[in-house]
Design a protein around this motif. Sequence first.
Motif, PDB file in Angstrom:
ATOM      1  N   THR A  61     -68.621  74.791  32.894  1.00  0.00           N
ATOM      2  CA  THR A  61     -68.948  73.395  33.230  1.00  0.00           C
ATOM      3  C   THR A  61     -67.753  72.670  33.830  1.00  0.00           C
ATOM      4  O   THR A  61     -67.864  72.003  34.851  1.00  0.00           O
ATOM      5  CB  THR A  61     -69.438  72.639  31.987  1.00  0.00           C
ATOM      6  N   ASN A  62     -66.639  72.791  33.154  1.00  0.00           N
ATOM      7  CA  ASN A  62     -65.425  72.116  33.598  1.00  0.00           C
ATOM      8  C   ASN A  62     -64.548  73.107  34.366  1.00  0.00           C
ATOM      9  O   ASN A  62     -64.156  74.144  33.817  1.00  0.00           O
ATOM     10  CB  ASN A  62     -64.670  71.561  32.394  1.00  0.00           C
ATOM     11  N   PHE A  63     -64.239  72.729  35.638  1.00  0.00           N
ATOM     12  CA  PHE A  63     -63.472  73.618  36.504  1.00  0.00           C
ATOM     13  C   PHE A  63     -62.141  72.977  36.883  1.00  0.00           C
ATOM     14  O   PHE A  63     -62.022  71.750  36.950  1.00  0.00           O
ATOM     15  CB  PHE A  63     -64.265  73.936  37.788  1.00  0.00           C
ATOM     16  N   GLN A  64     -61.151  73.828  37.132  1.00  0.00           N
ATOM     17  CA  GLN A  64     -59.848  73.359  37.597  1.00  0.00           C
ATOM     18  C   GLN A  64     -59.345  74.302  38.681  1.00  0.00           C
ATOM     19  O   GLN A  64     -59.824  75.442  38.813  1.00  0.00           O
ATOM     20  CB  GLN A  64     -58.848  73.302  36.439  1.00  0.00           C
ATOM     21  N   ASP A  65     -58.368  73.795  39.490  1.00  0.00           N
ATOM     22  CA  ASP A  65     -57.882  74.575  40.622  1.00  0.00           C
ATOM     23  C   ASP A  65     -57.005  75.748  40.204  1.00  0.00           C
ATOM     24  O   ASP A  65     -56.960  76.770  40.900  1.00  0.00           O
ATOM     25  CB  ASP A  65     -57.088  73.680  41.580  1.00  0.00           C
ATOM     26  N   GLU A  66     -56.289  75.593  39.077  1.00  0.00           N
ATOM     27  CA  GLU A  66     -55.337  76.627  38.676  1.00  0.00           C
ATOM     28  C   GLU A  66     -55.965  77.595  37.678  1.00  0.00           C
ATOM     29  O   GLU A  66     -56.764  77.188  36.829  1.00  0.00           O
ATOM     30  CB  GLU A  66     -54.094  76.000  38.063  1.00  0.00           C
ATOM     31  N   PRO A  67     -55.575  78.875  37.753  1.00  0.00           N
ATOM     32  CA  PRO A  67     -56.128  79.857  36.809  1.00  0.00           C
ATOM     33  C   PRO A  67     -55.426  79.844  35.448  1.00  0.00           C
ATOM     34  O   PRO A  67     -55.781  80.637  34.578  1.00  0.00           O
ATOM     35  CB  PRO A  67     -55.911  81.187  37.536  1.00  0.00           C
ATOM     36  N   LEU A  68     -54.455  78.956  35.260  1.00  0.00           N
ATOM     37  CA  LEU A  68     -53.753  78.867  33.984  1.00  0.00           C
ATOM     38  C   LEU A  68     -54.323  77.707  33.175  1.00  0.00           C
ATOM     39  O   LEU A  68     -54.333  76.566  33.619  1.00  0.00           O
ATOM     40  CB  LEU A  68     -52.255  78.650  34.224  1.00  0.00           C
ATOM     41  N   PHE A  69     -54.780  78.030  31.957  1.00  0.00           N
ATOM     42  CA  PHE A  69     -55.310  77.032  31.036  1.00  0.00           C
ATOM     43  C   PHE A  69     -54.329  76.904  29.867  1.00  0.00           C
ATOM     44  O   PHE A  69     -53.889  77.918  29.303  1.00  0.00           O
ATOM     45  CB  PHE A  69     -56.687  77.437  30.509  1.00  0.00           C
TER      46      PHE A  69
END
Length: 489
Positions: free
Chosen positions: A383-391
């Motif tokens: 559901t929640n997306f971000q540009d970087e693959p690091l969480f």
Amino acid sequence: IEAGSFTSKIDFGQDRTIAANNPVCFGETILLDTKLDATYTYKWYKDSIEIVGATSSTYGVTSGGIYTVEATLGVTGCSSFGKITVEFAPQVTVTNTTLIQCDDNSDGVTIFNLTKADNLVKNSNPDLTNAGYYETLANAIAKTSPIANLQNYSSANKIIFARVENKYGCYQTAQVTLQISNATISDKTVETCDGDTTQDGFYQFDFAAQVTPEVIAGQPAGLIVNYFLNTDDALKEINALPAVFKNTSNPQIIYARVVNGGNCYDITPITLVVNTFDPPNFEDESATLCKDDNITLSVANNFVSYLWSNGSTINSTLITSPGNYTVKVTDNKGCEKTKKFTVILSEPATLIKAQIKDFSGNDNSVLLEYSGSGDYEFSLDGTNFQDEPLFTNIPSGVYTAIARDKNGCGLSNSLTIYVLDYPRFFTPNGDGINDLWEIKNSNQLPEFKITIFDRYGKLLKQLNKNSTGWTRKYNNGRPPAHRYSYVEF
């Protein structure tokens, strides 16, 4: 004989020779005069040959030679002699000519440059000199009142006279007919397109290629055209414009001087117009092509013509492979504009693995490793997306990682990720909240053993991956509440 009444030498003066720079002018007659009276008898000789019939005290010489005279006094037999060498200068040859000039305002008067007749009247003979132009033949012969402003002589149709001299002062006159041209070339408007990146209405005109063919269309062959900013310059033939000219206003009027041989044929105004073509939304553009798919590139449909780099001639084209594509469009004035499309290949990402840092509380993190050509964003919950693959700052739990292409080329495969951590405290008071100390999802770990001690080092509990956790019970009792320590291995 009376004293002083006889002389043995007759003086004709200095020889008239080219070497002495004083020959007789061609066509003239030089009179040889003995200045003696009729009491003498005379014999005249040319080059030692007696001239038959020449018996007077004078003789008119019309051709070159060595002339002598013998004058004999009555019955005395006393003779006097005279001698002179006569040479004639070459003939001064001139040609009548005509100067034709244009009339810039049709008033019947214009400006003539009389020096343009210099070589014509003397047949380009370098040994002759132009000794002026005169409004009457009498002035030309007398060499009086020459025309002063030779290059800007204002005149209607008429005849003037040129005086041409050789180095000995011999001269001839030639007629110069001043004539106003009656040829007419209609006004012209010449348009071009602004070929600069800045569409400001200023661009160069190649006169020979773009303007002259229109000016001389339908006119006699052999005409030559030059261009000027105003009619005065065109009449005087000064300040001609360069062969390639960039306009300084839009539109701009300049003047074409059309020449036939050495004469003006006509002066006509030329209106230069630079058309601009700057269609909206025509900047270079990038487009995404999904793998194994196609896209349609298009521009507005209100242009006159289209030419795509792949050969299409309509306002759109179907693209199946990445690369650079262009379309050239033209408007109703023939102006062109080119737009570039950069088509970039994109595809769903492939998630390879996740680097998990857990058992670190607020420092827990997940780094997704992936492959693929695309612009991706990443999510651990779908559901929640971000540009970087690091969480970062990831709570313990089970996550489903996924990536999606921002250009709409689809989702990646999913990875199930377990982020594990141990509780920093628990409250086994039977209220159902934090009653159990356990490592959730520990069954996902390799084999391990956790040993719990009290503050005094007393062994209280041992747990493994299959244990259900610890409720603080020890031998069915509860040790006192305080801090505990554990060892895992």
